[in-house]
Design a protein around this motif. Structure first.
Motif: not given
Length: 365
Positions: A18, A21, A115
């Motif tokens: 991501t 994170d 993501p």
């Protein structure tokens, strides 16, 4: 079922890439939305679908979002999944998912990015309002459930097929194997909705968004779907964001409720608090419009005077003031109300409560 559900979810939870994170710092919150704005540019001007929406989805609870058509409920859900239909776009605010492995800043991810695709279905799943238009008519129910499992959990097609049948069994399909081999048009409305729920639950998401999943169903099937969602919440500890027009459904299923009007939140509180002590004039009007058992059958139902403004109209001040019988001239029609906490866990966006933050003004009474 509970232990298997938890074991499978634990085994399938692997850190996904991501944009952000970091370790999560909100143990009791699964999703945070802050000052969210969504705009739809059109030839006649911009339509402000969401205007500064802020809320949290509590972990393991059901949050209801209620309001008239056009208030921004479904757009909020689509913004969370980054599937707002073009030319609509998010123009401001943030959406943060608090995962077991950290935080994902959804608004910083591209809508078609890897993501974001990793989050859809695995961490956040959605049950759409009309399953017939959401299910693919040329693929079997089983194949559509298997696809999500193959993307997020396993590459073994036999295991994915078995999981699809098992999920259909868990949502109460009478013959799950036969249903898996069926096409959407061969199922009833209630069975299609159960299939949609099975697909949404197939990867055991952290957050389930249900966009009016019982609107087109008869009352018996609606009760069964609500019981199914209640069981999922209790057994899997899943958070649910439930979008509906019906205050009756909110009372049956939800722990907390948000009332929206014209792209803004006007009131939020626990279900008990909001039903027994509604503060915003719009919330009171919604509750008064519900038919009551034992009431005068010859009396007309109460209605909210006026209508929701067309999407191109920018209403100054409080968006509800043209329809509000308690509107304060020179204030409600010029200034947007701020959030006021009236009791712990119960807040309202209304000028009637801004003078005293614990008791309503004389106008509110």
């Amino acid at each position: 079922m509970t232990q298997r559900f938890e074991d499978e979810r634990t085994a399938s939870t692997t850190p996904a890439a991501t944009a952000v994170d970091e370790p999560g710092d909100a143990e009791d919150v699964v999703l945070s939305v802050r000052d969210l704005e969504v705009v739809f540019p059109t030839a006649l001007g911009d339509v402000q679908a969401l205007n500064g929406v802020t809320f949290d989805v509590p972990r393991g609870k059901v949050l209801g979002i209620v309001g008239e058509s056009g208030c921004g409920k479904s757009v909020t859900a689509r913004a969370i999944l980054r599937i707002v239909e073009k030319p609509g776009r998010i123009t401001g605010g943030s959406i943060t998912l608090h995962k077991p492995t950290g935080r994902a800043e959804i608004t910083k991810l591209g809508s078609d990015s890897e993501p974001m695709r990793a989050l859809r279905g695995k961490e956040i799943a959605m049950i759409f309002q009309e399953p017939m238009s959401s299910l693919n008519p040329v693929h079997t129910i089983g194949a559509q459930i298997e696809e999500a499992v193959l993307i997020h959990q396993t590459q073994d097609r036999k295991e994915a097929a078995d999981r699809a049948v098992d999920m259909l069994r868990q949502v109460g399909m009478p013959d799950p194997a036969a249903t898996a081999a069926s096409y959407p048009h061969q199922l009833s409305g209630g069975m299609r909705q159960r299939a949609m729920i099975a697909m949404a639950l197939s990867c055991h998401p952290t957050l389930l968004i249900a966009d009016e999943p019982t609107t087109a169903l008869d009352v018996t099937t609606e009760a069964q779907i609500l019981e199914l969602l209640r069981r999922v919440r209790d057994q899997a500890g899943m958070s649910i964001m439930f979008i509906t027009h019906s205050m009756g459904v909110v009372a049956q299923l939800c722990d907390e409720v948000i009332v929206m009007y014209l792209g803004r939140i006007v009131e939020r509180g626990s279900v008990d608090g909001l039903f027994h002590d509604p503060r915003h004039p719009y919330t009171r009007a919604l509750l008064r419009s519900i038919p009551r058992i034992g009431g005068d059958r010859t009396a007309p139902l109460e209605v909210i005077e006026g209508s929701v403004p067309d999407p191109y109209t920018r209403v100054p001040g409080c968006a509800f003031h043209p329809r509000c019988p308690q509107a304060l001239a020179g204030r409600c029609d010029t200034t947007v109300p701020t959030r006021t906490t009236v009791t712990p866990g119960h807040s309202v966006h209304c000028h009637l409560y801004e003078t005293d933050r614990t008791e309503p003004t004389e106008a509110a009474k």
